[in-house]
Enzyme design. Structure first.
Site, PDB file in Angstrom:
ATOM      1  N   HIS A  11     -21.813  29.583   7.098  1.00 29.52           N
ATOM      2  CA  HIS A  11     -21.958  28.931   5.796  1.00 29.52           C
ATOM      3  C   HIS A  11     -22.907  29.777   4.963  1.00 29.52           C
ATOM      4  O   HIS A  11     -23.792  30.449   5.479  1.00 29.52           O
ATOM      5  CB  HIS A  11     -22.531  27.531   6.030  1.00 29.52           C
ATOM      6  CG  HIS A  11     -22.581  26.643   4.831  1.00 29.52           C
ATOM      7  ND1 HIS A  11     -23.523  26.804   3.829  1.00 29.52           N
ATOM      8  CD2 HIS A  11     -21.826  25.571   4.472  1.00 29.52           C
ATOM      9  CE1 HIS A  11     -23.346  25.862   2.922  1.00 29.52           C
ATOM     10  NE2 HIS A  11     -22.329  25.108   3.277  1.00 29.52           N
TER      11      HIS A  11
ATOM     12  N   ASP B   9     -28.128  27.008  13.028  1.00 31.18           N
ATOM     13  CA  ASP B   9     -27.758  26.112  11.936  1.00 31.18           C
ATOM     14  C   ASP B   9     -27.005  24.944  12.558  1.00 31.18           C
ATOM     15  O   ASP B   9     -25.842  25.064  12.945  1.00 31.18           O
ATOM     16  CB  ASP B   9     -26.877  26.863  10.932  1.00 31.18           C
ATOM     17  CG  ASP B   9     -26.343  25.968   9.823  1.00 31.18           C
ATOM     18  OD1 ASP B   9     -26.572  24.742   9.863  1.00 31.18           O
ATOM     19  OD2 ASP B   9     -25.665  26.502   8.912  1.00 31.18           O
TER      20      ASP B   9
ATOM     21  N   GLN C 234     -23.680  20.912  11.044  1.00 35.95           N
ATOM     22  CA  GLN C 234     -22.479  20.208  11.497  1.00 35.95           C
ATOM     23  C   GLN C 234     -22.632  19.719  12.939  1.00 35.95           C
ATOM     24  O   GLN C 234     -22.231  18.608  13.272  1.00 35.95           O
ATOM     25  CB  GLN C 234     -21.265  21.133  11.388  1.00 35.95           C
ATOM     26  CG  GLN C 234     -20.892  21.535   9.975  1.00 35.95           C
ATOM     27  CD  GLN C 234     -20.375  20.376   9.138  1.00 35.95           C
ATOM     28  OE1 GLN C 234     -19.832  19.404   9.657  1.00 35.95           O
ATOM     29  NE2 GLN C 234     -20.537  20.493   7.836  1.00 35.95           N
TER      30      GLN C 234
ATOM     31  N   LYS D 119     -25.627  14.554   6.298  1.00 30.99           N
ATOM     32  CA  LYS D 119     -24.438  14.635   7.142  1.00 30.99           C
ATOM     33  C   LYS D 119     -24.563  13.737   8.374  1.00 30.99           C
ATOM     34  O   LYS D 119     -23.570  13.457   9.053  1.00 30.99           O
ATOM     35  CB  LYS D 119     -24.189  16.080   7.583  1.00 30.99           C
ATOM     36  CG  LYS D 119     -23.903  17.028   6.418  1.00 30.99           C
ATOM     37  CD  LYS D 119     -23.596  18.426   6.913  1.00 30.99           C
ATOM     38  CE  LYS D 119     -23.563  19.442   5.783  1.00 30.99           C
ATOM     39  NZ  LYS D 119     -22.469  19.222   4.832  1.00 30.99           N
TER      40      LYS D 119
ATOM     41  N   CYS E  11     -18.011  26.998   1.078  1.00 32.84           N
ATOM     42  CA  CYS E  11     -19.258  27.778   1.131  1.00 32.84           C
ATOM     43  C   CYS E  11     -19.216  28.817   2.249  1.00 32.84           C
ATOM     44  O   CYS E  11     -20.233  29.060   2.926  1.00 32.84           O
ATOM     45  CB  CYS E  11     -20.474  26.865   1.288  1.00 32.84           C
ATOM     46  SG  CYS E  11     -20.730  25.745  -0.099  1.00 32.84           S
TER      47      CYS E  11
END
Length: 401
Positions: A120, A197, A200, A223, A359
């Site tokens: 991303h 990261d 998600q 999220k 993105c």
């Protein structure tokens, strides 16, 4: 097979969606909020908002206690050794920028930063710009056809000049879990930091960053069924001490005069200014709500829906799924149909999905695609949502082909 969501009734937004004829399949972009989170936000503001850590009055003490309790809840959720390992940010993007600036002094020209081809922009641009500022080499790890980092090539490219590996836990485009244990071991063998990261990945199951081999782990509340404008940076205590402050102002200052200042140790030393107090409290409420659910039931429901989604897509001629998704989503392209036209036709039928490059522009350039249509699921999604989506998809394709 009908797959109702036993948690759907806890999310008031779905009553509003039903009234408006909306089918929400864009959870990878942002999740809806359970009533427990809305109640926590209402209670905080109704009892009187206040700044934290600074005031001696009752509202300030109450806000500080709730804010720091939320920090402890995050630490527990991540299996951290201490709440002091949890830095509040305003999202994953800010957490990763904090790292890129906070670690900058440790890099010298010629050092290498390694990322993957699926990152991303939030986990690409901070490192790209750090490389440009410091004369570093940005190394990109390619993917296998399934959408996973190619470990054989990674073993060749992660080497003695590698100082940092930044990698997504779960791709927001391909829906693939990345082989973090193997990649982290390669990086640590070279003495490099590992940044994960988790924007998600944190949504799907309980994950201990230490078990992933991470030195730093970042995610966003919005999220994870929590409010916007709250993010988390977890760091190993030794790794956090390597960071320099990147923003300056109130809250993070231990002592100051006109010509020099002294700053607090982590986490407060990285939390300049008024923090997102209400959002942090909301995140704590979201974690309380999630902790009260049966984790196996949540995962089983998501996985059953995913199988139904993937099977329905595979049954439709000309529909291609990018990579081999493993959870939560599918990104598709349709032969001979522009993704923007398809998105428009679905939107007119009340289907809320995401179209574009998500993105991740460099990834789509590598895939040779202009963009994709992403269908993403949450614990509140059910088989009725998928039936509505497939009906709308068939209607759209009949007109567009």
């Amino acid at each position: 097979m009908t797959l109702p969501s036993p948690w759907r009734a806890d999310f008031p937004a779905f009553a509003a969606f039903e009234n408006d004829g909306i089918t929400y399949l864009d959870t990878a972009a942002t999740a809806q909020k359970p009533q427990a989170v809305l109640d926590a936000l209402q209670a905080y503001y109704a009892q009187g908002a206040a700044n934290v850590h600074r005031a001696q009055h009752r509202p300030g003490e109450r806000a500080t206690q709730a804010f720091e309790t939320a920090r402890s809840k995050v630490a527990t959720w991540l299996g951290a050794g201490s709440a002091q390992e949890i830095v509040f940010t305003r999202g994953t993007t800010e957490a990763l920028n904090l790292l890129a600036y906070g670690l900058e002094a440790h890099f010298k020209p010629g050092d290498e930063i390694v990322i993957s081809a699926l990152e991303h922009h939030a986990n690409l641009l901070p490192w790209q710009q750090l490389a440009l500022r410091r004369g570093l080499k940005l190394v990109v790890l390619p993917l296998t056809p399934s959408g996973h980092v190619d470990l054989a090539i990674a073993a060749e490219r992660i080497g003695p000049r590698t100082r940092l590996l930044a990698i997504s836990q779960l791709s927001n485009v391909l829906g693939t879990w990345q082989p973090l244990a193997e990649l982290s071991q390669m990086a640590h063998d070279q003495g490099a930091w590992v940044v994960v990261d988790g924007a998600q990945g944190v949504v799907h199951g309980r994950h201990r960053p230490q078990d992933l081999g991470a030195d730093f782990y970042a995610f966003s509340g919005h999220k994870l069924y929590a409010p916007e404008a709250i993010g988390i940076l977890w760091g190993r205590p030794e790794a956090l001490t390597a960071l320099s402050p990147w923003q300056f102002g109130g809250e993070m200052v231990k002592a100051a005069d006109y010509h020099q200042s002294e700053f607090h140790a982590p986490p407060m030393g990285f939390e300049a200014g008024t923090p997102p107090v209400a959002a942090a409290i909301g995140l704590g409420a979201a974690l309380d709500w999630l902790s009260a659910q049966d984790e196996a039931s949540l995962f089983g429901h998501e996985q059953a829906l995913c199988i139904k989604l993937w099977a329905g897509l595979a049954a439709r001629e000309g529909v291609r799924v990018l990579g081999e998704p493993q959870i939560a989503l599918a990104s598709i392209v349709v032969n001979g149909v522009h993704v923007a036209d398809l998105s428009h036709m679905l939107g007119e039928q009340g289907i809320a999905v995401r179209a574009g490059n998500h993105c991740a522009m460099p990834l789509f350039k590598q895939l040779g695609e202009a963009g994709s249509l992403r269908i993403s699921l949450g614990i509140y999604s059910d088989s009725t949502d998928l039936e509505r989506f497939f009906m709308a998809l068939d209607n759209a394709l009949e007109l567009l082909r």
